[in-house]
Write an enzyme that holds these catalytic residues in place. Structure first.
Site: not given
Ligand code: PGA
Length: 261
Positions: A12, A14, A99, A101, A169, A175, A215
């Protein structure tokens, strides 16, 4: 769409990269993806770069292209939205929906998420439904109830494995550089799989895949992917560099090959 191998490794991107960087990264990732056939690899570039990325892929590339989100309606007066049909039209195979976010930044409600899933499946996209609890839910011991509610609110009843996967997640792991522990991941995935059996009424071996995200890095991917209840990973930060994403693909390939012998 070709039949997907068992494990998925999805990146992803982003709101990162520029057009040239997206094309370069896609070219590198497709080389790794196409050099093996044990796992299904996919990337979600920012929507505006999808056609640019598509152009650098060979016609027979196995790499899946995905959207990071889609509108809840197939078309209409929805300024700023991109519909599932539009994603399909420019060559996408799948789309992330729900997601954390998007839930936080765009105010996606459960009913929006269910509508997005239905339009995406109708458009012929594979849906990756993202669910996960906040740190406070985990602290309070509510994580299972939160995941259960997110699944029940969003899932259509007659969905098939080829049409949908779940990405677990935990929001506190996204993140942060600190992934959930193997024990936490295993418990959550077991719960999700039990819920899927109940909600979808399907046999365990025909259930949607359950991926872990939050992560995932080259140094923890192998342990996470080795858990029998983990069917793949959704990778944010570590998917923005070809070498780290390749290392995660390599871990998934290793686990898959080992489980075949
Ligand atoms: P990350 O993000 O691997 O940077 O923690 C995962 C995601 O938001 O899908």
């Amino acid at each position: 769409m070709h039949a997907a191998p068992a494990r998925l490794v999805l990146g992803n991107w982003k709101m990162h990269l520029d057009a040239a960087g997206a094309a370069e990264l896609a070219r590198a990732v497709s080389r790794y993806a196409d050099a093996q056939n044990a796992v299904q690899v996919g990337i979600c570039p920012p929507a505006i770069y999808i056609p640019i990325v598509k152009q650098v892929l060979t016609d027979d590339s196995t790499l899946w292209l995905g959207g990071q989100d889609c509108g809840a309606k197939p078309f209409g007066a929805y300024t700023g939205d991109i519909s599932a049909m539009m994603l399909k039209d420019v060559g996408c195979h799948f789309v992330l929906i729900g997601h954390s976010e998007c839930r936080a930044n765009h105010g996606d409600k459960d009913s929006d998420i269910q509508n997005k899933i239905l339009t995406a499946i109708y458009a012929g996209l594979h849906v990756v439904l993202c669910i996960g609890e906040h740190a406070a839910d985990r602290k309070a011991g509510n994580w299972a109830a939160v995941l259960e509610a997110q699944l029940r609110a969003a899932l259509p009843h007659d969905v098939r494995r080829e049409q949908l996967s779940i990405a677990y997640e935990p929001i506190w792991a996204i993140g942060t550089g600190v992934a959930a522990t193997e024990k936490d991941i295993a418990q959550a995935h077991e719960l999700i799989k039990q819920q899927l059996v109940q909600i979808l009424g399907q046999q365990p071996d025909s259930l949607p895949r359950v991926l872990y995200g939050g992560s995932v890095k080259p140094n923890n991917a192998l342990e996470i992917l080795s858990l029998s209840v983990v069917d793949g990973v959704l990778v944010g930060g570590a998917s923005l560099e070809a070498s780290s994403f390749a290392s995660i693909i390599q871990s998934a390939t290793q686990v898959t090959t080992a489980s075949r012998v």
